[in-house]
Design an enzyme around this catalytic site. Structure first.
Site, short mmCIF file in Angstrom:
data_model
loop_
_atom_site.label_atom_id
_atom_site.label_comp_id
_atom_site.label_asym_id
_atom_site.label_seq_id
_atom_site.Cartn_x
_atom_site.Cartn_y
_atom_site.Cartn_z
N SER A 101 0.85 -1.18 0.00
CA SER A 101 0.00 0.00 0.00
C SER A 101 0.89 1.23 0.00
CB SER A 101 -0.88 -0.01 1.26
OG SER A 101 -1.51 1.24 1.47
N TYR A 136 -3.22 0.37 10.70
CA TYR A 136 -3.06 -0.07 9.32
C TYR A 136 -1.68 0.31 8.78
CZ TYR A 136 -3.93 -0.64 4.32
OH TYR A 136 -3.85 -1.03 3.00
#
Length: 277
Positions: A146, A159
């Site tokens: 990501s 996250y």
């Protein structure tokens, strides 16, 4: 059929929706046979039924937090298709940018345990289940990373920490499994997918796609260079094909391709995240 992955066999975790489904379908289009793995067999079987070539796609119900189920999925893939060339470690959840200041101690502890068990341990266990077969084929692992693997504010602190951990895991495994197995990653930006949140924050029924749907047609574009680029996960799949193909990326390992619209160039628009405190 001619394609970059003609004759390959792949296993994709989290293959029932989003980027996992898009990658699986693209791999089939490139000539591969693919096992898609997830927790909801009905959804997986629907993907298989809708595939242009259902005989080259297979569904396995499994939880990436369960080592025995992952080993069984690898064995079933090899039994059905004869080998395993590529593992796409992809299953994950998002914390919907929940900041530290909006989490109490129990919520933080429970969210950390749940999110890391899927996003990080799930990659660990999938790699452990698959590496023996990948050594046989001199195959590869491609991890869904990501922009949060490199930059802040792509998620909340839990996250972001998980995706930084996945980046380190990718690099470590690239060293440990060389020269037989290549390990790389694709660092995706925001996509219009059915990405869910953790049950510990009661976000497991919330879908990222709903956030995209709520955006007004005249809303300003995101502050990134390619602000008019697609958010369709199908448009993010090319890097996965490149990294899976030994003919196209044989010398590449330990690398992450950023497919994020240029966030690494522009950065984020807000200088400080705590001005409201």
């Amino acid at each position: 059929m001619n394609g970059w992955l003609n004759g390959y066999v792949a296993l994709v975790t989290g293959g029932g929706t989003g980027i996992g489904r898009a990658v699986a379908e693209r791999f089939v289009a490139e000539g591969a046979s693919v096992t898609i793995l997830g927790r909801h067999i009905d959804r997986l079987e629907e993907v298989v039924e809708q595939s242009p070539d259902p005989l080259r796609m297979h569904a396995v119900e499994a939880d990436v937090r369960n080592s025995d189920q992952l080993h069984a999925a690898v064995a079933e893939t090899v039994e059905r298709f004869g080998k395993l060339d590529t593992l796409v470690a992809n299953a994950g959840i998002w914390d919907y940018q929940r900041p530290l200041t909006r989490l109490n101690g129990k919520e933080l502890s429970d969210t950390f345990d749940e999110l890391f068990s899927v996003n990080v341990k799930g990659y660990f266990l999938a790699a452990e289940a698959a590496w023996r077969e990948l050594v046989k084929t001199r195959g590869s692992i491609v991890m869904t990373l990501s922009n949060a693997s490199f930059f802040v504010n792509g998620g909340g602190p839990v996250y972001t920490a998980s995706k930084h951990a996945c980046l380190g895991l990718m690099r470590e495994l690239a060293y440990e499994l060389a020269p037989k197995v290549r390990v790389n990653g694709v660092a995706c930006g925001g996509m219009n997918t059915d990405l869910r949140g953790p049950e510990s924050l009661s976000l497991h029924e919330r879908s990222l796609a709903s956030s995209f749907a709520k955006k007004a047609p005249d809303a300003p574009p995101p502050p990134i260079p390619l602000h008019d680029s697609s958010t369709d996960p199908r448009d993010f799949t090319g890097s996965y094909v490149l990294l899976a193909s030994r003919e196209q990326s044989g010398p590449i390992t330990g690398q992450a391709i950023s497919v994020d619209g240029g966030i690494g160039v522009r950065g984020f628009a807000t200088a400080a995240g705590g001005d409201h405190l």
